[in-house]
Design an enzyme around this catalytic site. Structure first.
Site, short mmCIF file in Angstrom:
data_model
loop_
_atom_site.label_atom_id
_atom_site.label_comp_id
_atom_site.label_asym_id
_atom_site.label_seq_id
_atom_site.Cartn_x
_atom_site.Cartn_y
_atom_site.Cartn_z
N GLY A 94 -53.62 -3.49 27.23
CA GLY A 94 -55.03 -3.25 27.01
C GLY A 94 -55.78 -3.10 28.32
N PHE A 148 -58.78 -4.99 30.52
CA PHE A 148 -59.58 -6.22 30.57
C PHE A 148 -61.07 -5.96 30.80
CE2 PHE A 148 -57.30 -6.83 34.90
CZ PHE A 148 -58.15 -5.95 35.57
N HIS A 178 -60.21 -10.57 43.00
CA HIS A 178 -60.47 -10.08 44.37
C HIS A 178 -60.35 -8.55 44.46
CE1 HIS A 178 -56.11 -9.99 46.20
NE2 HIS A 178 -56.13 -9.51 44.98
#
Length: 299
Positions: A189, A191, A209
């Protein structure tokens, strides 16, 4: 030990071969050693450069040597002035789009990330307390080496690895090869859209990061929406020391800016970032590796 063979040097009549400047330089700091016959060999300090070394950093070094990866650093000023990744200026695409288009580059990058994770995973697993938890969700879990380390250290846990479709096929293979297929689900998927629901803990290892605060906040908000009221958040990242203290993380901060437009963050930065997504930062736990575990709970 093999004799150095110059690649871009031609011997002239009457001249003696000149040792490779790089070999000489590395010998001067203990990485190589030059013998009386002019040949160079590895010292114990150089063992991690070997593929078969248990603490090998070979794949990470090969990544740094890739022109497509290191070249954008020449345009650091562009990133400093604009806040935009120089990588996009050089390659005409963002970092992950570039990798999706170039399987050879993606293979080098994935190998480096797996190698780096191998240096960190056990240290992180030992620093985290998973007692009382049933299911953990590794968001952006790559090829699954980190989740595998967590599951091996905690036999009662189940895991869900969530990542891009390009990554999960290899993750499924790796987890099954480790004998963990029965305890782990692999889900593909995005995010930025949503993450799997219902985990007792959500882990983000070296994910945030990569992104600026707006996009990192979007990932965290999706985790907040997906987790139950008792859910925990575990962010594993370099945590920069405040002030002027020297830190390798501050150099990584420049790298994240140039390649991705992301950033490394201080504890105060994470506290603010988590709060904006509905979390309270509860602890920052250093590990024997470069990274720390930033813990949060739903507010």
């Amino acid at each position: 030990m093999a004799r150095w063979r110059p690649r871009h040097w031609r011997r002239l009549p009457g001249c003696t071969p000149r040792p490779c400047p790089a070999s000489c330089a590395l010998a001067s700091v203990g990485i190589f050693a030059e013998g009386a016959d002019g040949r160079f060999g590895l010292t114990p300090q150089a063992e991690p450069l070997r593929r078969d070394a248990p603490d090998s950093i070979r794949d990470s070094i090969l990544l740094v040597g890739e022109e497509w990866y290191s070249g954008p650093a020449d345009y650091l000023l562009h990133s400093v002035q604009t806040g935009r990744p120089a990588f996009e200026r050089v390659h005409g695409a963002d970092f992950f789009t570039f990798l999706a288009r170039d399987p050879a580059a993606a293979a080098v990058f994935d190998a480096a990330m797996t190698s780096r994770s191998a240096q960190e995973n056990d240290a992180i697993a030992a620093a985290c307390d998973f007692s009382g938890l049933g299911t953990i969700i590794d968001v952006g879990g790559g090829h699954g080496s980190f989740l595998a380390a967590i599951l091996r250290a905690n036999p009662g846990l189940r895991g869900v690895l969530f990542d891009r479709p390009q990554a999960v096929a290899e993750a499924r293979h790796q987890l099954e090869a480790a004998g963990l297929g029965g305890r782990c689900e692999v889900v593909a998927g995005d995010f930025f859209v949503s993450v799997p629901a219902g985990g007792d803990a959500y882990m983000l290892k070296r994910v945030l990061h990569d992104w600026d605060d707006e996009r990192a906040g979007a990932i965290l908000r999706n985790c907040h929406r997906a987790m139950p009221a008792h859910g925990q958040l575990l962010v594993i990242e370099l945590v920069l020391p405040p002030g002027n203290a020297p830190s390798l993380g501050k150099l990584f901060d420049l790298l994240m800016l140039v390649d991705l437009g992301g950033r490394e963050r201080t504890e105060a930065d994470y506290r603010t970032l988590l709060a904006g997504a509905g979390f309270e930062l509860t602890a920052v736990t250093p590990t024997p590796s470069l990274v720390s575990v930033v813990e949060g709970v739903r507010r």
